[in-house]
Design an enzyme around this catalytic site. Structure first.
Site, PDB file in Angstrom:
ATOM      1  N   SER A 156      -3.695   3.825  -1.415  1.00 11.87           N
ATOM      2  CA  SER A 156      -4.034   2.689  -2.256  1.00 11.87           C
ATOM      3  C   SER A 156      -3.462   1.508  -1.904  1.00 11.87           C
ATOM      4  O   SER A 156      -2.251   1.490  -1.091  1.00 11.87           O
ATOM      5  CB  SER A 156      -3.256   2.859  -3.928  1.00 11.87           C
ATOM      6  OG  SER A 156      -3.884   4.145  -4.499  1.00 11.87           O
TER       7      SER A 156
ATOM      8  N   SER B 209       0.819  -1.148   0.114  1.00  9.77           N
ATOM      9  CA  SER B 209       0.112  -0.098  -0.015  1.00  9.77           C
ATOM     10  C   SER B 209       0.764   1.211  -0.106  1.00  9.77           C
ATOM     11  O   SER B 209       1.933   1.145   0.434  1.00  9.77           O
ATOM     12  CB  SER B 209      -1.026  -0.035   1.189  1.00  9.77           C
ATOM     13  OG  SER B 209      -0.301  -0.081   2.369  1.00  9.77           O
ATOM     14  N   ASP B 210       0.230   2.452  -0.351  1.00 10.45           N
ATOM     15  CA  ASP B 210       0.925   3.596  -0.073  1.00 10.45           C
ATOM     16  C   ASP B 210      -0.163   4.717   0.069  1.00 10.45           C
ATOM     17  O   ASP B 210      -1.268   4.675  -0.601  1.00 10.45           O
ATOM     18  CB  ASP B 210       1.668   4.067  -1.602  1.00 10.45           C
ATOM     19  CG  ASP B 210       2.441   5.042  -1.689  1.00 10.45           C
ATOM     20  OD1 ASP B 210       3.733   4.836  -1.055  1.00 10.45           O
ATOM     21  OD2 ASP B 210       2.149   6.305  -1.956  1.00 10.45           O
ATOM     22  N   THR B 211       0.403   5.862   0.870  1.00  6.18           N
ATOM     23  CA  THR B 211      -0.507   6.749   1.312  1.00  6.18           C
ATOM     24  C   THR B 211       0.103   8.240   0.580  1.00  6.18           C
ATOM     25  O   THR B 211       1.331   8.407   0.887  1.00  6.18           O
ATOM     26  CB  THR B 211      -0.832   6.820   2.626  1.00  6.18           C
ATOM     27  OG1 THR B 211      -1.411   5.728   2.977  1.00  6.18           O
ATOM     28  CG2 THR B 211      -1.500   7.913   2.990  1.00  6.18           C
TER      29      THR B 211
END
Length: 195
Positions: free
Chosen positions: A113, A76-78
């Protein structure tokens, strides 16, 4: 509940974030943590959720040749999206100060995501939350940075910390998404993958 459905699967969380790891525990999931370094760079043409989607998928690449049929890898990535710009993790105090100053008395979007990768398939989902800050004083910003050192957080703040308690006046969307993982989407997506 979901953990029972996932009995025949091996969940791999590729994240060193203690917040994401705690969310997985809170969801009642059995999982292992595997970490591989990835250079988090993306093409300039990408905007908004395209950036976090791309980076979440990028983080899965080092694992692609080692996944078994029953593995589900989660990456995931923010990012924080403000003034048509992606704010990542601040490099230093000045960088953090500039980010927080720019978000003072305005709204921004937090986009996370999450990419679910199996041996022969991949699915990426994202969540967007709108967050509004009050007008933050310079002393409040400096106190927060000096005390909490938010250099591992996109946009230079953690909503669960002091600045979230004194500075955020409105939130539209998922709270856990702002912390770093849209738990409702993770739960929904995993459920749909193991029907």
């Amino acid at each position: 509940m979901l953990n029972t459905k996932l009995n025949n699967f091996n969940i791999i969380l590729a994240s060193g974030s203690p917040r994401r790891q705690q969310f997985f525990k809170d969801l009642g999931l059995t999982f292992e943590i595997r970490l591989k370094p990835v250079k988090e760079e993306y093409p300039n043409r990408l905007h908004h959720f395209e950036i976090s989607d791309y980076l979440a998928q990028l983080k899965s690449l080092p694992f692609k040749d080692e996944l078994n049929d029953n593995d589900i890898l989660i990456t995931s990535d923010t990012i924080v999206w403000h003034n048509d710009t992606a704010l990542g993790k601040p490099r230093n105090h000045d960088d953090a100060f500039n980010m927080l100053s720019s978000m003072s008395d305005t709204s921004h979007e937090v986009i996370t995501s999450v990419c679910f990768t199996m041996a022969n398939s991949q699915k990426t989902v994202n969540a967007i939350t709108k967050v509004t800050f009050k007008a933050l004083s310079e002393s409040e910003i400096n106190y927060y940075i000096d005390t909490y050192k938010p250099f591992d957080k996109a946009g230079a703040y953690g909503i669960q910390e002091w600045i979230g308690q004194i500075g955020i006046t409105n939130i539209e969307g998922s709270y856990t998404n702002v912390v770093g993982l849209p738990t409702h989407l993770v739960y929904k997506t995993l459920n749909s993958m193991v029907l």
